[in-house]
Motif scaffolding. Structure first.
Motif, PDB file in Angstrom:
ATOM      1  N   ASN A  23      -0.482   6.327  -6.801  1.00 38.64           N
ATOM      2  CA  ASN A  23       0.272   7.096  -7.629  1.00 38.64           C
ATOM      3  C   ASN A  23       1.419   7.926  -7.067  1.00 38.64           C
ATOM      4  OD1 ASN A  23      -1.610   6.133  -9.779  1.00 38.64           O
ATOM      5  ND2 ASN A  23      -2.916   7.574  -8.853  1.00 38.64           N
ATOM      6  N   ILE A  24       2.591   8.067  -8.091  1.00 41.75           N
ATOM      7  CA  ILE A  24       3.611   8.696  -7.737  1.00 41.75           C
ATOM      8  C   ILE A  24       3.969   9.892  -8.712  1.00 41.75           C
ATOM      9  CG2 ILE A  24       5.864   9.170  -6.653  1.00 41.75           C
ATOM     10  CD1 ILE A  24       5.958   6.699  -5.725  1.00 41.75           C
ATOM     11  N   PHE A  25       3.961  11.058  -8.542  1.00 39.64           N
ATOM     12  CA  PHE A  25       3.932  11.909  -9.731  1.00 39.64           C
ATOM     13  C   PHE A  25       5.325  11.622 -10.560  1.00 39.64           C
ATOM     14  CE2 PHE A  25       5.251  16.457 -11.038  1.00 39.64           C
ATOM     15  CZ  PHE A  25       4.198  16.612 -12.090  1.00 39.64           C
ATOM     16  N   GLY A  26       5.416  11.311 -11.846  1.00 37.90           N
ATOM     17  CA  GLY A  26       6.342  11.336 -12.468  1.00 37.90           C
ATOM     18  C   GLY A  26       6.544   9.710 -12.872  1.00 37.90           C
ATOM     19  N   PHE A  27       5.704   8.972 -12.240  1.00 35.44           N
ATOM     20  CA  PHE A  27       5.703   7.303 -12.502  1.00 35.44           C
ATOM     21  C   PHE A  27       4.448   6.931 -13.017  1.00 35.44           C
ATOM     22  CE2 PHE A  27       9.025   8.468  -9.240  1.00 35.44           C
ATOM     23  CZ  PHE A  27       9.783   7.329  -9.095  1.00 35.44           C
ATOM     24  N   ASN A  28       4.398   5.904 -13.653  1.00 34.11           N
ATOM     25  CA  ASN A  28       3.247   5.268 -14.074  1.00 34.11           C
ATOM     26  C   ASN A  28       2.904   4.421 -13.350  1.00 34.11           C
ATOM     27  OD1 ASN A  28       4.526   2.711 -14.664  1.00 34.11           O
ATOM     28  ND2 ASN A  28       5.541   3.301 -16.540  1.00 34.11           N
ATOM     29  N   GLU A  29       1.759   3.768 -13.300  1.00 43.27           N
ATOM     30  CA  GLU A  29       1.060   2.806 -12.291  1.00 43.27           C
ATOM     31  C   GLU A  29       1.961   1.828 -11.792  1.00 43.27           C
ATOM     32  OE1 GLU A  29      -3.165   1.214 -11.397  1.00 43.27           O
ATOM     33  OE2 GLU A  29      -3.121   2.894 -12.726  1.00 43.27           O
ATOM     34  N   LYS A  30       2.571   1.232 -12.785  1.00 46.03           N
ATOM     35  CA  LYS A  30       3.218  -0.192 -12.383  1.00 46.03           C
ATOM     36  C   LYS A  30       4.639   0.494 -11.748  1.00 46.03           C
ATOM     37  CE  LYS A  30       6.080  -3.203 -14.847  1.00 46.03           C
ATOM     38  NZ  LYS A  30       7.170  -2.086 -15.341  1.00 46.03           N
ATOM     39  N   ASP A  31       5.233   1.252 -12.225  1.00 48.01           N
ATOM     40  CA  ASP A  31       6.486   1.843 -11.557  1.00 48.01           C
ATOM     41  C   ASP A  31       6.466   2.453 -10.356  1.00 48.01           C
ATOM     42  OD1 ASP A  31       7.968   0.599 -13.910  1.00 48.01           O
ATOM     43  OD2 ASP A  31       8.030   2.885 -14.835  1.00 48.01           O
ATOM     44  N   ALA A  32       5.215   2.998 -10.034  1.00 45.66           N
ATOM     45  CA  ALA A  32       4.928   3.681  -8.799  1.00 45.66           C
ATOM     46  C   ALA A  32       4.779   2.441  -7.699  1.00 45.66           C
ATOM     47  CB  ALA A  32       3.572   4.385  -8.541  1.00 45.66           C
ATOM     48  N   ALA A  33       4.174   1.562  -8.181  1.00 43.44           N
ATOM     49  CA  ALA A  33       4.232   0.464  -7.080  1.00 43.44           C
ATOM     50  C   ALA A  33       5.484  -0.138  -6.765  1.00 43.44           C
ATOM     51  CB  ALA A  33       3.286  -0.836  -7.652  1.00 43.44           C
ATOM     52  N   THR A  34       6.455  -0.478  -7.824  1.00 50.12           N
ATOM     53  CA  THR A  34       7.700  -0.754  -7.740  1.00 50.12           C
ATOM     54  C   THR A  34       8.561   0.215  -6.620  1.00 50.12           C
ATOM     55  OG1 THR A  34       7.745  -1.771  -9.769  1.00 50.12           O
ATOM     56  CG2 THR A  34       9.772  -1.471  -8.719  1.00 50.12           C
ATOM     57  N   GLN A  35       8.351   1.567  -6.850  1.00 53.61           N
ATOM     58  CA  GLN A  35       8.878   2.356  -5.943  1.00 53.61           C
ATOM     59  C   GLN A  35       8.532   2.399  -4.749  1.00 53.61           C
ATOM     60  OE1 GLN A  35      11.242   4.471  -7.062  1.00 53.61           O
ATOM     61  NE2 GLN A  35      11.364   6.025  -5.391  1.00 53.61           N
ATOM     62  N   LEU A  36       7.241   2.398  -4.368  1.00 57.31           N
ATOM     63  CA  LEU A  36       6.938   2.329  -3.145  1.00 57.31           C
ATOM     64  C   LEU A  36       7.409   1.147  -2.230  1.00 57.31           C
ATOM     65  CD1 LEU A  36       3.152   3.424  -3.475  1.00 57.31           C
ATOM     66  CD2 LEU A  36       4.805   4.930  -2.302  1.00 57.31           C
ATOM     67  N   SER A  37       7.511   0.276  -2.912  1.00 57.64           N
ATOM     68  CA  SER A  37       8.212  -1.026  -2.419  1.00 57.64           C
ATOM     69  C   SER A  37       9.740  -0.943  -2.070  1.00 57.64           C
ATOM     70  CB  SER A  37       7.894  -2.453  -3.138  1.00 57.64           C
ATOM     71  OG  SER A  37       8.721  -3.337  -3.408  1.00 57.64           O
ATOM     72  N   LEU A  38      10.340  -0.198  -3.014  1.00 60.57           N
ATOM     73  CA  LEU A  38      11.621   0.243  -2.833  1.00 60.57           C
ATOM     74  C   LEU A  38      11.823   1.220  -1.682  1.00 60.57           C
ATOM     75  CD1 LEU A  38      14.498   0.247  -4.315  1.00 60.57           C
ATOM     76  CD2 LEU A  38      13.725   2.358  -5.301  1.00 60.57           C
ATOM     77  N   GLU A  39      11.054   2.183  -1.685  1.00 57.34           N
ATOM     78  CA  GLU A  39      11.075   3.129  -0.580  1.00 57.34           C
ATOM     79  C   GLU A  39      10.850   2.129   0.887  1.00 57.34           C
ATOM     80  OE1 GLU A  39       8.680   6.243  -1.548  1.00 57.34           O
ATOM     81  OE2 GLU A  39       9.944   6.662  -3.015  1.00 57.34           O
ATOM     82  N   SER A  40       9.945   1.195   0.787  1.00 57.44           N
ATOM     83  CA  SER A  40       9.602   0.580   1.900  1.00 57.44           C
ATOM     84  C   SER A  40      10.904  -0.224   2.432  1.00 57.44           C
ATOM     85  CB  SER A  40       8.373  -0.340   1.896  1.00 57.44           C
ATOM     86  OG  SER A  40       8.337  -1.229   2.953  1.00 57.44           O
ATOM     87  N   SER A  41      11.550  -0.811   1.460  1.00 61.44           N
ATOM     88  CA  SER A  41      12.903  -1.501   1.948  1.00 61.44           C
ATOM     89  C   SER A  41      13.682  -0.447   2.158  1.00 61.44           C
ATOM     90  CB  SER A  41      13.397  -2.207   0.803  1.00 61.44           C
ATOM     91  OG  SER A  41      12.449  -3.040  -0.006  1.00 61.44           O
ATOM     92  N   PHE A  42      14.167   0.618   1.560  1.00 66.42           N
ATOM     93  CA  PHE A  42      14.898   1.684   1.979  1.00 66.42           C
ATOM     94  C   PHE A  42      14.738   2.057   3.544  1.00 66.42           C
ATOM     95  CE2 PHE A  42      15.584   6.233   2.625  1.00 66.42           C
ATOM     96  CZ  PHE A  42      16.715   6.260   2.302  1.00 66.42           C
TER      97      PHE A  42
END
Lengths: 741, 741
Positions: A23-42
């Motif tokens: 979980n990321i504060f401010g994100f729903n579960e699905k978007d959190a997964a997308t975000q983590l993947s984005l950060e990993s690419s970043f």
């Protein structure tokens, strides 16, 4: 167990601490997964080697505001953003920036000595002998030509003058010499001027900044005998920015005041010197010996003077208006173009500035480059990103302040956050900022891995804090604290106008503690120094990119902006409790001191040979009415608790109807601004955070109340309780309304 | 308010504090009036001028034990007492006293430097160039000729070696260099030897003893670059006195052990040096930089070594048996000839010793002279007075220890008290001793007037303590404390064998705090230095005569000897509480440190570039059974309370039947001796007071228990609780029986 084994062992012990958070504060579960993947690419796009190359390139020449190097760097940075496809431009302001025309310091009695006022080039450090480097001086010193007795005033703090008073020593009509340290440099001449001094010399004592800390440059990183700390002494606690355009942008045609009207320019000449130049002056001083804790690290007993030691200080400056080049680069947000995530780091330096500010600038450019790479895959930020390279930070936060003052209205509408960095080095994460952002930073610091130890930067900081603490209770508390805490913002970098003038939620991030040295604002803040001592391998440059980059990307992509005002409440409530202790302690210590005065203890207990003047009794400390503040805080608690429930509910509902709600969240901090600002410095509008009037960079929280108590202005303290209570109530009511949206 | 006005103003404010006390503890009302009148006459005979003349005379030549000067001084003192009509004699012992034959210290790599090992004569100081002055050395250093790498060990304390361990640095086979200070000097080579070092250099760092404190000699009183602190490194915490006759008097025909069998002589060569001689050695050291708080005051960054710096240390001594001249002068008590009030101060010095010990010796002779004057009026002391001038204090309390060991049985029968003084200077009263004597000292310090401020020495000390304290609570506590407190006795002067070996109630008195300097054990401890910086005018010499003289006269004349064991009880009970906190804190800090080790914080939180070795977990701290001690203290409280009632009753009845009762009182302290003494140092028999095994002069109270806890010997700590409880119970029962007499 030897150090080499650590990484392997640590993986098993610490894997809980940086396992991928679901979980990321401010994100729903699905978007959190997308975000983590984005950060990993970043992260994958970041290169330490590239950070190092940028540090080298941008510190290759002197690049103070107004210099050719600064213009070249700004144009180079602009060209990068343009190459990357960002909407980039240079916004130019015109600001007052003095440079030295004449600098003379000489002892004229009892012997003569002419200060060399120059840092020598070193063969080890290839940029140390460059032409175009600013000489050693304090910007915004007055012009002056004075000859007078010299008086040593320790660090030049108000408390130091109390001791001089007790010794019967006045600095009126004298030139003072003060040690750097224990306050912002500009505080020293300001307090000296308040006490009637006609000139001020500031030097780096080897006990604070020199061989007492370790080997000196170039053998080690610490200040050698010739190193000098340049720096501004503009009275930034009145207001930062161009002294001729207070409160408005210093555009080409802005209405300017006369220099003599500028409230943040002192009236006496001020010069920084090395301990090589200070030594003969201090050694020649006579008068009484210094109190025990005033002694510095030069190899003789320090004296206070005044006596036979007279010095001549002659300074004259070119008071030029120079262009100030801010590079502003944007990517329009795909989803919320009118919500801006602002990121900044200055680009100007006092000299070559490999550490200050290029280490932070290089990390920021590396973030922008990585974001550019992400965009090449078709990704776009939800919110508009604004990357800013400020000019003129060193003389007085000029570039950032003028930009904020120029665009204040638009920023207060659109700015979701301002994320600042500055010089960066090997060590431990530190973060200061708006306390509603604590959960955001908590998530980030538990997700970024320390390059040296393979644990999260949160765990490393916690381990270091526990080791630095001596008490068992304190260690216990640190170990059991699993939430990352933000420090409060004072001043000293470009966030000041965002948070303290415009109420934009802000963060200031960096690593430090293992790259200590004496290069600060000297010609030795060079690529050689930085790559040898401060961040060899540039891994902490990458760590900073990861940390600040996550802050940018999470603020950009959040479903609901991650503000949690329950953290703000408990932080302010902590300050409230501190203030109640402060006044209680002041009351008790005043009482006991008055009792000791009445019992004649100062006359009887002190050494009569010292001829000290006994203090006189102080007025008693009244009881103040803190209830308005307490009631306001209770309201804030209730509103913040309620809003948190609504917030979570919206996240669970995938953030529906979020634009208006988000706007309310990011504009909430503005409710804490007061119309009139702080007493005697109306530019500072934030009721919770300000730089201290006598500390400079050092923060004062609930500053109106706190400084009134410290300065024993009891009626003002009571008035400021009402003012702050009003601001907090305003926020509480605002959040109550927001919960209904 | 200017200093000059103080005395006048003070009289009105403070007149309550030194008004003539009508009652004196231990005297009935009538006798108290007589006593006060006696003391007033005693005071009138004292002359500051005469004290100054004595200081000058007795410090005119070097007079270390075994020197012609020491013999001359002893004979001069003897002649004075004889002239005054005292029953005086010199009692001679024969003791081991090494003096230097060869002293070489040189750096042989990376460059060469030969230490000068000599303090130069100064034109300002007429005695500084005399022949016959002992060269700079540490007495009882081993002979040795070693060449090895040099390692800097900070103050050479056990904790310093823990830090070296963490850095992976061993001193095995190395020569260490340690700063003077933070422990008794003998602790440094002892701990170095325990860690395998083969030589030890001790130097005076200018941060602790030099220009950091103020101007250096002869401009000011502080240590100049050539000054060296001589001193004994005999391991006095095992036992003081002649190393060849432990436990017995070193009479001519005493049975002596071999030097190699002496447990208090170390095995490695040790040499003290100046900071002039230390500088090239320390500057040449490489290896890691020192931890922040190890840096000293020389103008470069200190390193630890080992590395390329090798030194050669060659020392050889004349291990002579020399005569030790104790001057013992008596006046037979008119009423209680078998009750002895013993007064002592040593007469030997390291060099000329104007301050140490002549300032105290001169005050003591002034007392004796005044008592002689009193006797000329027909007055006689009730109890026998024994005035002792000890020889050989400096090398190891030789004269006093041998005298006590020789006469132990008689002393334990007859000695009512031993009152010690040593060097004395301008400043504040300090007093340490047997806590049953607190009310005696309380009465005295409230009755003697400070020569500089015209308030009682009690009020002045209290004012100074309040000024030195920073916390409001602490200041409040000091202001409200109206009883004078005795400190506990460690070691460092001639009281040690009286109190800690024989259980004779003791006091150690002096003034200090305003005569600080660097002359200690150097050729600059001269009349010039003393009269210029330490006690100009010799007024504190007279203040000491008044203070110690009152102690002598009150103990001599008391109807009932002024012992109050309720003070002893509450003091020991305070120590008991301290110990319970100590073990609790040790338990909690061990737990938290073990937790941090388990969490890998040392690996993660420290700078990896420092390559520190993480500590290993310590065993947990068990709970100990303190109940025997608590029960014993409860018994002591009851006995002491009851005895106090009886005591007061006897005073009211004018002290009838007091001989047996008085004897019980003054022999009570002997009940606190244990048969076996302290673990590993059976000479120390007192269960409440001892010098610390690793602090030297510094006291450890309830030492058996405290040091076992500090050294984590849990079973021994429990055993020592039983042992101390037994001693306290013995005293409680003894006092219970005394109350019936």
């Amino acid at each position: 167990m030897l150090k080499k084994l650590f990484p392997i062992l640590l993986l098993s012990v610490f894997n809980f601490s940086y396992s991928q958070t679901k979980n990321i504060f401010g994100f729903n579960e699905k978007d959190a997964a997308t975000q983590l993947s984005l950060e990993s690419s970043f992260d994958k796009n970041l290169s330490a080697e590239n950070v190092g190359a940028t540090v080298k390139l941008l510190s290759a020449k002197p690049h103070h505001i107004g210099s050719p190097g600064s213009k070249e760097n700004a144009e180079y940075i602009l060209s990068l953003y343009k190459k990357w496809g960002w909407d980039a431009q240079i916004e130019t302001f015109y600001v007052l920036f003095p440079t030295p025309k004449t600098r003379v310091l000489e002892m004229v009695s009892p012997t003569s000595y002419k200060a060399i006022l120059k840092e020598p080039a070193l063969k080890e450090d290839p940029t140390s002998g460059q032409s175009g480097q600013l000489p050693t001086y304090n910007a915004y010193s007055a012009d002056g030509d004075v000859t007078a007795d010299l008086v040593f005033v320790n660090y030049g703090l108000p408390d130091d003058y109390k001791i001089l008073d007790q010794m019967g020593i006045s600095v009126k009509g004298k030139i003072v010499i003060a040690k750097y340290g224990h306050s912002w440099r500009g505080t020293k001449p300001k307090v000296a001027q308040e006490h009637g001094a006609i000139g001020c010399i500031i030097y780096s004592d080897p006990m604070d900044d020199g061989y007492f800390a370790g080997d000196v440059y170039p053998k080690g990183p610490f200040k050698n005998e010739y190193g000098v700390q340049r720096g501004s002494i503009m009275d930034m606690v009145i207001n930062p920015g161009d002294p001729l355009t207070p409160g408005i942008g210093a555009t080409k045609d802005a209405k300017r005041i006369e220099k003599s009207e500028a409230l943040n320019i002192l009236k006496i000449p001020v010069l920084p010197i090395s301990y090589h130049d200070a030594k003969p002056l201090l050694e020649a001083l006579d008068g009484p010996n210094v109190p025990a804790n005033w002694q510095g690290g030069l190899p003789f007993a320090y004296h206070i003077g005044p006596g036979k030691t007279k010095v001549h200080l002659k300074l004259a400056f070119n008071w030029d208006i120079v262009p100030c080049y801010d590079v502003i680069a944007k990517i329009k947000g795909a989803k919320y173009p009118d919500e801006w995530v602002i990121r900044g780091n200055h680009q100007d330096a006092w000299v070559n500035g490999a550490s200050d500010p290029i280490s932070g600038q290089a990390a920021m450019l590396e973030e922008a480059k990585s974001i550019t790479e992400l965009m090449k895959t078709g990704w776009k930020p939800d919110r508009t990103l604004v990357y800013c390279s400020w000019d003129g930070e060193e003389p007085g936060l000029l570039g950032s302040t003028e930009w904020v003052e120029t665009h204040q209205k638009e920023l207060q509408e659109k700015a979701v956050i301002y994320i600042n960095t500055d010089g960066n080095e090997r060590g431990f994460i530190y973060a200061e900022g708006s306390h509603a952002l604590e959960p955001l930073m908590d998530g980030i610091v538990k997700n970024v891995i320390d390059p040296q130890t393979n644990v999260s930067i949160f765990e490393r900081r916690k381990a270091k804090d526990a080791l630095s603490e001596n008490s068992t209770d304190g260690r216990e508390k640190i170990i059991n604290e699993n939430n990352f805490k933000l420090d409060a913002m004072g001043s000293g970098s470009d966030y000041s106008s965002f948070i303290q003038h415009a109420g934009i939620p802000s963060l200031n991030l960096g690593f430090g503690g293992e790259g200590s040295g004496g290069e600060y604002h000297s010609i030795y803040d060079s690529f050689y120094d930085f790559s040898t001592f401060k961040d060899p391998g540039f891994h902490y440059g990458v760590a900073l990119s990861k940390t600040a980059g996550r802050a940018v990307l999470r603020m950009s992509q959040a479903d609901i902006l991650p503000f949690d005002f329950t953290h703000l409440y408990s932080t302010i409530n902590g300050y409230n409790e501190e203030l109640q202790s402060l006044i209680k302690n002041e009351r008790e210590s005043t009482n006991i001191k008055n009792k000791m005065i009445k019992l004649n203890y100062f006359a009887v207990g002190e050494d009569p040979k010292k001829n000290l003047i006994s203090p006189t009794a102080k007025s008693e400390v009244p009881y103040l009415d803190f209830s308005p503040l307490q009631n306001a805080l209770e309201d804030l608690k209730n509103s913040a608790d309620h809003l948190k429930v609504i917030f979570q509910d919206k996240i669970n509902k995938n953030g529906g109807n979020s634009i208006a709600f988000n706007q309310l969240l990011y504009q909430a901090e503005q409710q804490l601004l007061t119309e009139t600002g702080l007493p005697r410095r109306p530019w500072y509008k934030h009721s919770i955070y300000a730089p201290g009037f006598y500390t400079g960079y050092g923060v004062k929280t609930l500053p109106g109340i706190r400084e009134a108590i410290e300065q024993r202005k009891w009626q003002e303290a009571q008035d400021q309780i009402y003012a702050d209570a009003k601001a907090i109530t305003k926020l509480a009511n605002y959040l109550k309304a927001a919960a209904l949206k």
